[in-house]
Design an enzyme around this catalytic site. Structure first.
Site, short mmCIF file in Angstrom:
data_model
loop_
_atom_site.label_atom_id
_atom_site.label_comp_id
_atom_site.label_asym_id
_atom_site.label_seq_id
_atom_site.Cartn_x
_atom_site.Cartn_y
_atom_site.Cartn_z
N GLU A 290 -58.00 32.97 5.55
CA GLU A 290 -57.53 31.61 5.29
C GLU A 290 -56.01 31.52 5.27
OE1 GLU A 290 -59.58 33.32 3.27
OE2 GLU A 290 -61.52 32.33 3.50
N HIS B 188 -27.74 38.69 -0.29
CA HIS B 188 -28.49 39.87 0.12
C HIS B 188 -27.77 40.55 1.28
CE1 HIS B 188 -31.59 37.69 -2.12
NE2 HIS B 188 -32.27 38.80 -2.18
N HIS C 79 -66.90 28.88 -6.27
CA HIS C 79 -66.77 28.03 -5.09
C HIS C 79 -66.62 26.55 -5.44
CE1 HIS C 79 -67.93 31.72 -3.20
NE2 HIS C 79 -68.07 31.20 -2.00
N HIS D 225 -29.75 45.76 -1.79
CA HIS D 225 -30.66 44.73 -1.27
C HIS D 225 -30.26 43.32 -1.69
CE1 HIS D 225 -34.43 42.52 -0.57
NE2 HIS D 225 -34.32 42.09 -1.79
#
Lengths: 731, 731
Positions: free
Chosen positions: B463, B67, B527, B305
């Site tokens: 989180e 890169h 959950h 890139h």
């Protein structure tokens, strides 16, 4: 009713509006009843609000469980939405052009259930409403809203998912409208409404959603922020003190404030009207100040979030309202009457829409036929005919095979919405003259100008919201969209909570995951999955598939597009792979199959995906007789009969299986007796060196396999013990 | 050198500053050489920049990988940081009070490696620098920076992780400074510098990090935004058009612009000086306009890139600079000389710090002794003595047992930094007089005023950043902090990419995951984990542990605090669990152990965590002889000898094993022949009903177990086939 107290925020550049908006409530043809204007009975609204709050309180108290606080705090928002703001039909809940509503703060589900009851959704009977947190497994009032139930667009609960799904729903509308609407025929013009709590603004997923929706200028999306400033640990300012409005404006949203979200239904309705105003150029964020658990002794306190208010507290609320403290679950007739015209209003909208579509069919017959197919979620049953019967025989990365297989179908079939988290050059899923989904007035510095008709989505470096938006697209209407996402496999760990939600909801989204092994090479262990497949192999309803070569990629796409019971993940290689000539797309569809059978086999070699060719080469080298099984998918294999499974593995005949896959072994113990698997994370080494580095070397594997089979035969390997044949490890 | 072109953004409320800053570069005592002021040789700086860019170009071209673009674009930033801005000691790279640097855009790693070479890090020899993307497995130049190597604070690469880790490093400094510094004795005052690219600003994790760091007012953190507006797919404005500076200000950051990040070293140095200025009240965000691949024909283009520039392109660059186009990897002596004083400067800082600490020991002997222990990463070897020898015998949720076990240790030992993603009432990990980590001038609406001495972190509903900040805390210096995170187990899927990075880096972080099964009940399938354990059980270096009761919770904490080779996850129950009296904390440390042995056993029942008690009850009910094994952790069990493993399972004696765990079976096939496991997602039903609903019912399990054992004995069950004994499924 109080004077509308809609305020523009100091940062908002848009023109202010105030009382004059009240008389412009809703589009005139959509107006169901007297607007919540100056003639509305204040006392009636108060009665509705009080009844609603007490109903919520009683419902949570009933079984001493549930989340009462925010549902109570949002009572006025409920009236504004279900009575005035939203265009929906409770007796035709899947009406194609309905407004979509999502409760991103899904723990407040009782808010939605109670409003569904009031709005006369047929399935939401009084008995059902009372079943919240009861022992009934068939309750329509689970602890979070679930997609299976009328009026619920997507299952929410994990915070931030709902707002991200809402962006997907709004993209769906924009795309359909741009594709099918014609002057005088707005066959798709529904709005998406989403309530978020403080948490959705904190979760990174929510941040991605807001940033991307602002970029897309989704004027058909209104977010209603239930700003009660309370979370489980206390006041939000313990942990978040950002200027939310300013942040939203920076993200390209128009911002409105409602200062009294507890009682001022009129102000909220005015904000909703602003939301529906199609002359806006940005999505709308309405910052509604509310009070969690309002009216109770724990108003404004965290304790009202996730626990019932307590019987004494509820009695005190009733007393303060002048209600009978003994009466429970009481809904005055006046409240029921307040909502009684909702179903008829909805049916009228539905029939008006059908009339419009009928006229559209006459005016634009071809387009209308295509539109009808989208409404019915149909794609041509022979869609797969564009997949070539064979592929170039030279070494090819499976990620490149994506393009061989699907470029025609992507181009021809408008249901496909293909997207990537900034990896277009890596995933090879563009097609001839593909158009980018972007606001038509966006002139990017590089790349082409897109439009809302575009079906190629540049999600940016936002894997999580990509997954959640895809869920929204899939849930818009069954089969209308077939969303495809793509990224590096390793970054499907970032997207995993959204992928899981898709699996839970059985949403047919296809995820394309490239760079799926240590063969990714020099990018190193951060980019080399070794444990991630275990998650997707364990996930219910998910088809995780690792095709071995172009032929298997063809099978993977075919089976994935046809799978309607959940998401699929097609896991492909960065590196070039040999076309072994013994793979089969039909075999792939069964999850595993015999690629090479032999008489009196000593061992079965299981090859998988990017490393299948190792099994083929090893079988040729071994001094013992080896069968070769290609095993791209646990999930597909488990759908086969036990007889088929045994015929593939033949372990019941005493032939041991050895798998070659540079992931950790977890899961293979079900199908194999030994394996060449990773015991550590990977390592940064160019692809041509890395397999040897970790011991995936044909000569070494030959020795170890022969020794293993010999030990197996002489009984020195214990029954039920999986033998790890690789020693190498790095991180 | 150009006039300093530091501009304040229109939104910034802070006072402007400009040229006058140039003469105030760095703290005087930290000044290593002539400042980059007006006397500095412009030509020399240009020579350094050109050399750096060409070196990067040649290094990527060497093996045709890598890169180059952003590393080339950031050349001036490199000079500003390693030559002028940072306080570090390349010959003492782990100096405790060094500035921390993180490259959040880790793919630009060559930028860091080349600067380490120039700054004379001993291990970064010329030969090592040339090994980038070579076949050398011992290369110190992997595809992303790795923590194992000198000068690299944490492994980065997965986008957004670095900036979140940087927040953790800055929290560490704030906490140590508030705890140990005394007037005249700033024994800890290092700064944290973090470079981010466009991607880190888009990733939700980055958004969480910025929001939380702004809230915390981390004045010791400076983010340098390499604003090149290019990502893999093209220009950033294809997908992101937000007002970044405004967003950062909304998040509580001070914002500075550097308009010419390509050449204007002086302006960047001035910005770094502003970063170090301790009179600021906010973290600093420096928006540095740069050009990816600058100087080459692909400057400003996405193609620069992730791919080498090409030999002709590089030759053209050299020609344009007036360099010999044939010379490769050429570093003029003048460039090496430019950096030659760096090590001596660093060693001087190190000895100054040691002198300071020695005086501090005299002035504050007790505090200094404690500080010294923190520096050495020591906690009392008998720390576990505060864990009670026994626990209340009544039914207790294992999440509550956290408190029984650890409240004394948390209170006494300052290395513990305990945090939660908004679940304080659920995870039970506070202690007497605990103090919140928050800016001392923050007066929250509810809850107490905290300070930077605080060791309880309210992460908010974030989180992912919680996991990544904990990694930063753990990496600050080995053992100085023992970070604890907590959330619902299901939301460790949100945090999973950070948890994985902790495992990859072997960072000893302890994650406490509650509500770890369908027993969570009415919250429903969103959950209820059923597949997540497979991920953590598969993750290398991770100790995933499900204790069965308070006694096993004690063992889990003991083994986790003592484990230094990676993270641990203690997975606990929402619901109350019986104390069976047959569990053992010593047994837990081995991962699995025999809780109840019998002669001539017909079957081994394996019980796990919150459902261990089912195995105990079932064993009592069965009409056949059943041994009971408690099996809290695969990872701990696999560290035991094969002999021990066999003695626990006794499958080699022909005794079949049946596991009871309401997760999907994946993984249990290694240890069991049959299992009561989930085959679907869960369901919303209160805890007391849900086990029965899915078939985890003692009577039903008794019948099925007896039938299975009978079938096993008569040979009707095939070898190597795992038998699923549960039929029930929901979603």
């Amino acid at each position: 009713m109080a004077t509308a107290d809609v305020q523009t925020n100091g940062h908002v550049k848009s023109s202010k509006y105030g009382d004059n908006m009240v008389n412009g409530l809703l589009h005139k043809e959509q107006k169901p009843s007297a607007p919540a204007g100056k003639n509305t009975d204040k006392d009636e609204i108060q009665l509705v609000l009080q009844s609603f709050r007490l109903l919520i309180a009683d419902l949570c108290q009933q079984f001493n469980m549930g989340h009462p606080g925010s549902a109570i705090g949002m009572a006025a928002l409920g009236v504004a939405l279900w009575k005035y703001g939203m265009k929906y039909a409770p007796h035709t809940p899947t009406w194609f052009n309905r407004d979509r509503f999502l409760l991103s703060n899904g723990h407040a589900c009782l808010f939605q259930y109670a409003n569904h009851y009031l709005a006369n959704y047929k399935s939401m009977t009084w008995e059902q409403l009372l079943s919240y947190h009861s022992e009934r497994p068939d309750s329509l009032c689970p602890g979070h809203p679930e997609i299976e139930h009328e009026g619920v667009e997507l299952t929410t609960g994990p915070l931030g998912q709902g707002i991200a799904n809402a962006v997907g729903l709004a993209i769906a509308t924009k795309n359909l409208a741009a594709t099918y609407n014609r002057p005088g025929f707005d066959v798709v013009n529904n709005h998406t409404w989403c309530i978020v709590g403080d948490a959705c603004l904190q979760e990174g997923l929510g941040c991605e959603a807001f940033s991307y929706a602002g970029h897309l200028k989704l004027t058909n999306l209104t977010v209603l922020y239930d700003n009660n400033q309370i979370s489980c640990d206390g006041s939000v300012d313990l942990t978040n003190t950002e200027d939310v409005n300013m942040k939203m404006e920076a993200c390209g949203w128009e911002v409105l404030d409602v200062m009294d979200g507890v009682n001022d239904v009129e102000a909220i309705v005015a904000a909703l009207e602003k939301g529906r105003d199609t002359s806006r150029t940005k999505p709308l964020f309405v910052n509604i100040r509310s009070i969690i658990g309002v009216g109770s002794a724990v108003a404004g306190k965290a304790v009202s979030h996730g626990a019932p208010l307590g019987t004494q507290n509820i009695a005190d609320m009733k007393k303060a309202y002048g209600w009978d403290t003994e009466k429970k679950f009481y809904l005055p007739d006046q409240v029921k009457d307040f909502y009684k015209d909702i179903p008829a209003r909805g049916e009228k909208w539905v029939s008006q829409w059908h009339e419009l579509v009928n006229k559209y069919k006459q005016a634009h017959p071809d387009l209308a036929a295509e539109f009808q197919a989208r409404v019915e979620g149909r794609i041509p049953s022979d869609w797969a005919k564009s997949i070539p019967p064979s592929f170039p025989t030279e070494d090819t990365p499976t990620r490149k095979a994506n393009n061989y297989v699907m470029k025609e179908a992507f181009g021809d079939i408008k249901a496909f919405m293909v997207g990537t988290a900034d990896l277009t050059p890596s995933v090879n899923m563009t097609w001839k003259n593909y158009e980018i989904f972007n606001p038509p007035d966006l002139k990017p510095t590089s790349g082409s100008v897109g439009s809302y008709k575009g079906r190629y989505i540049h999600y940016g470096i936002r894997e999580h919201v990509m997954g959640a938006i895809a869920n929204g697209l899939a849930a818009y209407n069954p089969g209308t969209f077939i969303p495809i996402t793509s990224s590096f496999f390793m970054f499907y760990l970032y997207a995993a909570p959204a992928v899981r939600m898709g699996a839970l909801q059985r949403l047919p989204v296809i995820h394309v995951a490239t760079h799926d092994s240590i063969g990714g090479g020099e990018d190193g262990p951060t980019h080399q999955p070794v444990e991630l497949a275990a998650l997707y192999r364990a996930m219910p309803n998910m088809h995780y598939i690792r095709p071995a070569d172009s032929e298997e990629v063809a099978g993977a796409w075919e089976v994935s597009v046809n799978y309607k019971q959940g998401p699929s993940m097609i896991s492909v290689s960065r590196q070039t792979l040999p076309q072994t000539g013994i793979t089969s797309r039909e075999g792939l569809k069964k999850g595993a199959y015999v690629a090479k059978e032999v008489q009196d086999a000593d061992v079965t070699l299981i090859g998988v995906g990017a490393e299948f060719h190792f099994a083929v080469k090893l079988a040729e080298k071994l001094g013992i007789k080896a069968r070769v099984v290609s095993f791209p998918s646990y999930a597909l294999f488990r759908e086969q009969s036990k007889e088929y499974q045994r015929s593939v593995l033949r372990r019941n005949e005493g032939i041991p299986s050895v798998v070659i896959e540079p992931y950790v072994s977890l899961g293979w113990e079900r199908y194999a007796d030994a394996g060449f698997n990773m015991r550590s994370f990977g390592h940064s080494l160019p692809g041509k060196y890395i397999y040897d580095y970790f011991g995936f070397n044909i000569d070494s594997m030959k020795r170890k396999t022969e020794t293993f089979v010999s030990d197996w035969k002489n009984g020195s390997i214990g029954r039920g013990e999986y033998t790890e044949l690789i020693d190498g490890s790095a991180h």
